[in-house]
Write a protein that holds these residues in place. Structure first.
Motif, PDB file in Angstrom:
ATOM      1  N   LEU A  66       0.836  -1.199   0.000  1.00 33.28           N
ATOM      2  CA  LEU A  66       0.000   0.000   0.000  1.00 33.28           C
ATOM      3  C   LEU A  66       0.871   1.250   0.000  1.00 33.28           C
ATOM      4  CD1 LEU A  66      -2.833  -1.020   2.465  1.00 33.28           C
ATOM      5  CD2 LEU A  66      -3.067  -0.586   0.010  1.00 33.28           C
ATOM      6  N   ASP A  67       0.445   2.225  -0.765  1.00 33.90           N
ATOM      7  CA  ASP A  67       1.207   3.462  -0.921  1.00 33.90           C
ATOM      8  C   ASP A  67       0.894   4.423   0.225  1.00 33.90           C
ATOM      9  OD1 ASP A  67       3.001   5.138  -2.144  1.00 33.90           O
ATOM     10  OD2 ASP A  67       1.766   5.531  -3.918  1.00 33.90           O
ATOM     11  N   ARG A  68       1.780   5.353   0.406  1.00 38.06           N
ATOM     12  CA  ARG A  68       1.607   6.432   1.387  1.00 38.06           C
ATOM     13  C   ARG A  68       1.445   7.733   0.631  1.00 38.06           C
ATOM     14  NH1 ARG A  68       3.530   5.094   6.668  1.00 38.06           N
ATOM     15  NH2 ARG A  68       4.433   3.027   6.661  1.00 38.06           N
ATOM     16  N   PRO A  69       0.830   8.723   1.152  1.00 40.11           N
ATOM     17  CA  PRO A  69       0.030   8.720   2.369  1.00 40.11           C
ATOM     18  C   PRO A  69      -1.424   8.382   2.066  1.00 40.11           C
ATOM     19  CG  PRO A  69       0.224  10.962   1.580  1.00 40.11           C
ATOM     20  CD  PRO A  69       0.970  10.075   0.607  1.00 40.11           C
ATOM     21  N   GLY A  70      -2.153   8.080   3.065  1.00 39.02           N
ATOM     22  CA  GLY A  70      -3.603   8.071   2.984  1.00 39.02           C
ATOM     23  C   GLY A  70      -4.299   6.933   2.279  1.00 39.02           C
ATOM     24  N   TRP A  71      -3.770   5.719   2.333  1.00 46.02           N
ATOM     25  CA  TRP A  71      -4.468   4.585   1.727  1.00 46.02           C
ATOM     26  C   TRP A  71      -4.610   3.458   2.742  1.00 46.02           C
ATOM     27  CZ3 TRP A  71      -6.857   5.327  -2.700  1.00 46.02           C
ATOM     28  CH2 TRP A  71      -6.349   6.223  -3.626  1.00 46.02           C
ATOM     29  N   TYR A  72      -5.651   2.656   2.551  1.00 42.96           N
ATOM     30  CA  TYR A  72      -5.831   1.439   3.338  1.00 42.96           C
ATOM     31  C   TYR A  72      -6.680   0.476   2.520  1.00 42.96           C
ATOM     32  CZ  TYR A  72     -10.680   2.634   4.500  1.00 42.96           C
ATOM     33  OH  TYR A  72     -12.025   2.926   4.426  1.00 42.96           O
ATOM     34  N   GLU A  97     -16.193  -1.681  18.942  1.00 39.11           N
ATOM     35  CA  GLU A  97     -16.062  -0.237  18.739  1.00 39.11           C
ATOM     36  C   GLU A  97     -14.661   0.267  19.053  1.00 39.11           C
ATOM     37  OE1 GLU A  97     -19.192   1.956  20.653  1.00 39.11           O
ATOM     38  OE2 GLU A  97     -20.720   0.568  19.919  1.00 39.11           O
ATOM     39  N   HIS A  98     -14.010  -0.320  20.054  1.00 35.77           N
ATOM     40  CA  HIS A  98     -12.657   0.100  20.419  1.00 35.77           C
ATOM     41  C   HIS A  98     -11.666  -0.229  19.291  1.00 35.77           C
ATOM     42  CE1 HIS A  98      -9.220   1.088  22.890  1.00 35.77           C
ATOM     43  NE2 HIS A  98      -8.693  -0.091  22.607  1.00 35.77           N
ATOM     44  N   GLY A  99     -11.758  -1.438  18.733  1.00 33.71           N
ATOM     45  CA  GLY A  99     -10.880  -1.825  17.628  1.00 33.71           C
ATOM     46  C   GLY A  99     -11.077  -0.928  16.419  1.00 33.71           C
ATOM     47  N   ARG A 100     -12.328  -0.639  16.099  1.00 36.78           N
ATOM     48  CA  ARG A 100     -12.621   0.252  14.975  1.00 36.78           C
ATOM     49  C   ARG A 100     -12.068   1.651  15.233  1.00 36.78           C
ATOM     50  NH1 ARG A 100     -16.227   0.366  10.689  1.00 36.78           N
ATOM     51  NH2 ARG A 100     -16.765   2.450   9.981  1.00 36.78           N
ATOM     52  N   ALA A 101     -12.272   2.158  16.452  1.00 32.78           N
ATOM     53  CA  ALA A 101     -11.805   3.504  16.792  1.00 32.78           C
ATOM     54  C   ALA A 101     -10.284   3.598  16.686  1.00 32.78           C
ATOM     55  CB  ALA A 101     -12.275   3.873  18.198  1.00 32.78           C
ATOM     56  N   GLU A 102      -9.567   2.566  17.114  1.00 36.08           N
ATOM     57  CA  GLU A 102      -8.102   2.562  16.999  1.00 36.08           C
ATOM     58  C   GLU A 102      -7.666   2.634  15.537  1.00 36.08           C
ATOM     59  OE1 GLU A 102      -5.921   0.359  20.661  1.00 36.08           O
ATOM     60  OE2 GLU A 102      -6.833  -0.945  19.155  1.00 36.08           O
ATOM     61  N   ALA A 103      -8.311   1.829  14.693  1.00 36.64           N
ATOM     62  CA  ALA A 103      -7.971   1.832  13.266  1.00 36.64           C
ATOM     63  C   ALA A 103      -8.293   3.183  12.637  1.00 36.64           C
ATOM     64  CB  ALA A 103      -8.711   0.701  12.545  1.00 36.64           C
ATOM     65  N   GLN A 104      -9.439   3.746  12.982  1.00 37.14           N
ATOM     66  CA  GLN A 104      -9.805   5.049  12.436  1.00 37.14           C
ATOM     67  C   GLN A 104      -8.828   6.136  12.898  1.00 37.14           C
ATOM     68  OE1 GLN A 104     -13.934   5.062  13.742  1.00 37.14           O
ATOM     69  NE2 GLN A 104     -14.595   5.021  11.597  1.00 37.14           N
ATOM     70  N   ALA A 105      -8.408   6.082  14.148  1.00 34.55           N
ATOM     71  CA  ALA A 105      -7.444   7.067  14.656  1.00 34.55           C
ATOM     72  C   ALA A 105      -6.135   6.988  13.874  1.00 34.55           C
ATOM     73  CB  ALA A 105      -7.194   6.846  16.150  1.00 34.55           C
ATOM     74  N   ARG A 108      -6.632   8.619  10.529  1.00 32.53           N
ATOM     75  CA  ARG A 108      -6.591  10.084  10.640  1.00 32.53           C
ATOM     76  C   ARG A 108      -5.152  10.576  10.713  1.00 32.53           C
ATOM     77  NH1 ARG A 108     -10.585   8.816  14.551  1.00 32.53           N
ATOM     78  NH2 ARG A 108     -12.624   8.977  13.569  1.00 32.53           N
ATOM     79  N   GLU A 109      -4.300   9.840  11.453  1.00 33.48           N
ATOM     80  CA  GLU A 109      -2.877  10.208  11.553  1.00 33.48           C
ATOM     81  C   GLU A 109      -2.208  10.201  10.175  1.00 33.48           C
ATOM     82  OE1 GLU A 109      -0.940   7.622  14.338  1.00 33.48           O
ATOM     83  OE2 GLU A 109      -2.267   8.225  15.975  1.00 33.48           O
ATOM     84  N   LEU A 110      -2.686   9.337   9.285  1.00 36.41           N
ATOM     85  CA  LEU A 110      -2.136   9.245   7.928  1.00 36.41           C
ATOM     86  C   LEU A 110      -2.761  10.268   6.982  1.00 36.41           C
ATOM     87  CD1 LEU A 110      -1.967   5.362   7.433  1.00 36.41           C
ATOM     88  CD2 LEU A 110      -0.115   6.926   8.037  1.00 36.41           C
ATOM     89  N   GLY A 111      -3.700  11.047   7.489  1.00 37.45           N
ATOM     90  CA  GLY A 111      -4.325  12.078   6.664  1.00 37.45           C
ATOM     91  C   GLY A 111      -5.492  11.589   5.831  1.00 37.45           C
ATOM     92  N   ILE A 112      -6.042  10.454   6.175  1.00 38.30           N
ATOM     93  CA  ILE A 112      -7.202   9.939   5.438  1.00 38.30           C
ATOM     94  C   ILE A 112      -8.429  10.744   5.874  1.00 38.30           C
ATOM     95  CG2 ILE A 112      -8.682   7.934   5.041  1.00 38.30           C
ATOM     96  CD1 ILE A 112      -6.187   6.182   5.584  1.00 38.30           C
ATOM     97  N   PRO A 113      -9.162  11.311   4.914  1.00 39.70           N
ATOM     98  CA  PRO A 113     -10.343  12.109   5.267  1.00 39.70           C
ATOM     99  C   PRO A 113     -11.400  11.259   5.979  1.00 39.70           C
ATOM    100  CG  PRO A 113      -9.736  12.452   2.964  1.00 39.70           C
ATOM    101  CD  PRO A 113      -8.920  11.296   3.477  1.00 39.70           C
ATOM    102  N   GLU A 114     -12.095  11.877   6.892  1.00 40.75           N
ATOM    103  CA  GLU A 114     -13.116  11.194   7.697  1.00 40.75           C
ATOM    104  C   GLU A 114     -14.117  10.395   6.847  1.00 40.75           C
ATOM    105  OE1 GLU A 114     -14.129   9.949  11.336  1.00 40.75           O
ATOM    106  OE2 GLU A 114     -12.588  11.462  11.006  1.00 40.75           O
ATOM    107  N   PRO A 115     -14.656  10.957   5.749  1.00 34.58           N
ATOM    108  CA  PRO A 115     -15.627  10.188   4.961  1.00 34.58           C
ATOM    109  C   PRO A 115     -15.046   8.894   4.369  1.00 34.58           C
ATOM    110  CG  PRO A 115     -15.738  12.502   4.371  1.00 34.58           C
ATOM    111  CD  PRO A 115     -14.544  12.329   5.258  1.00 34.58           C
TER     112      PRO A 115
END
Length: 121
Positions: A66-72, A97-105, A108-115
């Motif tokens: 996977l390339d940087r930044p902002g991909w998953y 919910e905790h596992g999902r929140a960790e992944a989402q956080a 966000r650190e990688l600059g992936i937009p919330e949507p």
């Protein structure tokens, strides 16, 4: 059987996703609103299935390509979810919910937009 999606443009140029047999269900090209400056406006989405025994090897391969930044990429079965970023994988039970929140956080650190942090859980 796990199912998920990979955005083809998220793979680093020159890399390949080999040694893991994927069953392609669908390939689609979509115009994306809200792409970042580092992302193209049109994405190729590869929807796939992978046998349970290949879930961990697929996650390992994706971390490397996977390339940087902002991909998953993400994939899941009825019990658990894999969310894979460049160099890092989150694996948690569906509905955790905790596992999902960790992944989402991390996203966000990688600059992936919330949507874009909207994988199936």
């Amino acid at each position: 059987m796990f199912s998920g999606a990979i955005i083809v443009e998220s793979l680093r140029v020159g890399s390949s996703l080999g040694d893991v047999p994927l069953h392609v269900r669908k390939v689609a090209r979509v115009e994306v609103t809200g792409a970042t400056a580092d992302q193209p406006a049109v994405w190729t989405i590869l929807e796939f299935e992978v046998e349970d025994r290949y879930a961990e090897p697929l996650a390992e391969n994706l971390q490397a390509v996977l390339d940087r930044p902002g991909w998953y990429a993400d994939f899941h079965d009825e019990r658990e979810v894999f969310v894979v970023f460049p160099g890092r994988c989150f694996r948690y039970p569906r509905g955790d919910e905790h596992g999902r929140a960790e992944a989402q956080a991390h996203g966000r650190e990688l600059g992936i937009p919330e949507p874009q942090l909207d994988w199936t859980d």
